[in-house]
Design a protein around this motif. Sequence first.
Motif, mmCIF file in Angstrom:
data_model
loop_
_atom_site.group_PDB
_atom_site.id
_atom_site.type_symbol
_atom_site.label_atom_id
_atom_site.label_comp_id
_atom_site.label_asym_id
_atom_site.label_seq_id
_atom_site.Cartn_x
_atom_site.Cartn_y
_atom_site.Cartn_z
ATOM 1 N N GLN A 180 -19.850 -8.729 7.590
ATOM 2 C CA GLN A 180 -19.241 -9.607 8.590
ATOM 3 C C GLN A 180 -17.722 -9.470 8.632
ATOM 4 O O GLN A 180 -17.052 -10.222 9.335
ATOM 5 C CB GLN A 180 -19.615 -11.068 8.269
ATOM 6 N N MET A 181 -17.180 -8.534 7.885
ATOM 7 C CA MET A 181 -15.737 -8.354 7.801
ATOM 8 C C MET A 181 -15.142 -8.060 9.175
ATOM 9 O O MET A 181 -15.689 -7.290 9.959
ATOM 10 C CB MET A 181 -15.434 -7.198 6.850
ATOM 11 N N HIS A 182 -13.997 -8.701 9.450
ATOM 12 C CA HIS A 182 -13.286 -8.466 10.711
ATOM 13 C C HIS A 182 -11.984 -7.743 10.412
ATOM 14 O O HIS A 182 -11.191 -8.188 9.592
ATOM 15 C CB HIS A 182 -12.996 -9.792 11.422
ATOM 16 N N LEU A 183 -11.770 -6.635 11.083
ATOM 17 C CA LEU A 183 -10.537 -5.873 10.907
ATOM 18 C C LEU A 183 -9.673 -6.025 12.156
ATOM 19 O O LEU A 183 -10.152 -5.833 13.273
ATOM 20 C CB LEU A 183 -10.853 -4.391 10.668
ATOM 21 N N ALA A 184 -8.416 -6.395 11.943
ATOM 22 C CA ALA A 184 -7.507 -6.604 13.062
ATOM 23 C C ALA A 184 -6.871 -5.298 13.507
ATOM 24 O O ALA A 184 -6.514 -4.451 12.675
ATOM 25 C CB ALA A 184 -6.420 -7.605 12.668
ATOM 26 N N CYS A 185 -6.732 -5.120 14.808
ATOM 27 C CA CYS A 185 -6.001 -3.971 15.339
ATOM 28 C C CYS A 185 -4.519 -4.323 15.289
ATOM 29 O O CYS A 185 -3.941 -4.830 16.250
ATOM 30 C CB CYS A 185 -6.451 -3.668 16.774
ATOM 31 N N ARG A 186 -3.920 -4.085 14.135
ATOM 32 C CA ARG A 186 -2.524 -4.458 13.873
ATOM 33 C C ARG A 186 -1.901 -3.388 12.994
ATOM 34 O O ARG A 186 -2.447 -3.017 11.960
ATOM 35 C CB ARG A 186 -2.466 -5.816 13.177
ATOM 36 N N SER A 187 -0.779 -2.865 13.419
ATOM 37 C CA SER A 187 -0.152 -1.785 12.663
ATOM 38 C C SER A 187 0.335 -2.251 11.299
ATOM 39 O O SER A 187 0.776 -3.394 11.140
ATOM 40 C CB SER A 187 1.011 -1.186 13.455
ATOM 41 N N GLU A 188 0.231 -1.366 10.330
ATOM 42 C CA GLU A 188 0.749 -1.603 8.988
ATOM 43 C C GLU A 188 1.479 -0.341 8.528
ATOM 44 O O GLU A 188 1.142 0.767 8.948
ATOM 45 C CB GLU A 188 -0.373 -1.947 8.000
ATOM 46 N N HIS A 189 2.459 -0.533 7.659
ATOM 47 C CA HIS A 189 3.193 0.581 7.067
ATOM 48 C C HIS A 189 2.982 0.489 5.553
ATOM 49 O O HIS A 189 3.400 -0.496 4.931
ATOM 50 C CB HIS A 189 4.674 0.507 7.413
ATOM 51 N N VAL A 190 2.342 1.496 4.986
ATOM 52 C CA VAL A 190 1.923 1.429 3.586
ATOM 53 C C VAL A 190 2.682 2.464 2.771
ATOM 54 O O VAL A 190 2.703 3.653 3.105
ATOM 55 C CB VAL A 190 0.399 1.655 3.452
ATOM 56 N N LEU A 191 3.286 1.992 1.713
ATOM 57 C CA LEU A 191 4.084 2.833 0.825
ATOM 58 C C LEU A 191 3.247 3.302 -0.359
ATOM 59 O O LEU A 191 2.552 2.502 -0.997
ATOM 60 C CB LEU A 191 5.289 2.035 0.309
ATOM 61 N N PHE A 192 3.317 4.603 -0.657
ATOM 62 C CA PHE A 192 2.706 5.181 -1.858
ATOM 63 C C PHE A 192 3.808 5.885 -2.646
ATOM 64 O O PHE A 192 4.657 6.572 -2.072
ATOM 65 C CB PHE A 192 1.624 6.203 -1.498
ATOM 66 N N TRP A 193 3.790 5.721 -3.950
ATOM 67 C CA TRP A 193 4.725 6.458 -4.802
ATOM 68 C C TRP A 193 4.201 6.467 -6.234
ATOM 69 O O TRP A 193 3.285 5.722 -6.572
ATOM 70 C CB TRP A 193 6.135 5.870 -4.704
ATOM 71 N N ARG A 194 4.742 7.366 -7.051
ATOM 72 C CA ARG A 194 4.256 7.527 -8.422
ATOM 73 C C ARG A 194 5.462 7.657 -9.357
ATOM 74 O O ARG A 194 5.807 8.758 -9.781
ATOM 75 C CB ARG A 194 3.373 8.776 -8.519
#
Length: 271
Positions: A180-194
């Motif tokens: 039943q999960m609802h996913l919003a059509c909304r932009s996100e900016h995701v940072l990855f680093w190590r």
Amino acid sequence: MRLEQHIEAMSSFAAGRAGAAALTPLMDSRAHPGQRAQVYRNSGILACVEALRSNNLRLAAVMGDAFFSALARAYADAEPPSTRSLVGYGVSLAHFIAAAGSEHGLPWLADIARLDRGWLNAHLAPDADPLAPGALAEIDGSTLMVSTLTMHPSLNIIDIEWAVASLWTDLKSGELPNRQMHLACRSEHVLFWRPEGEVRMRVLHPGEHAFLSSAMSQSPLGDACEAALAAEPSIDLSHLIAGAVSSGLFITIAQQGGANHDTHSEAAGWL
């Protein structure tokens, strides 16, 4: 047959660029390889599928084994490896998934692949020592504002169209989504680093995204601060910069001579 021609013939067949007849010169008495050739090619496709699974663990988890295997086989047929190494294979997988959106009907699925790629990019990037926490404190404010920062080589920002970062995190911990999960059509900016051997990720606020995007283009720190203020006027620049340094996002700072004290007066006043 010369070795390079032998390798090219085998690679072309394994990648689907040539039929089994291309292997005839490699056979005893130049006989047609027959079914043995197909067994070899199938082994190559299976290797590609497993490489894609290894490189896209969260995508494979949310899709399920049968769905993912079918997708991976289709991708391997359409985009065979261009090198003999499968490390990092699947650079264009997200684009491939997005192009097939009318077939699977899951417009957010490509963003899961994009986040998997962001994690993998950070995982495969070279090591580097982060900037010392007190490095910026040793530089006067006006000089600091016209200095440029070099980002950690593992740092990459993934722009997605659907708000799936929390879903991706749940998948990483082994939790499958509720039907039943609802996913919003909304932009996100995701940072990855190590910064210290382990890949980290987090969703960026607008000011953080503007600041880091500017810094990544080698803009002076003052310009990056102004970009952050334009995107998020209430942002605390001192907290933003200190947090970025303590998180290991930068590895060097290059000071520039001839600082103009008026150029970034508003940003400097926040520090």
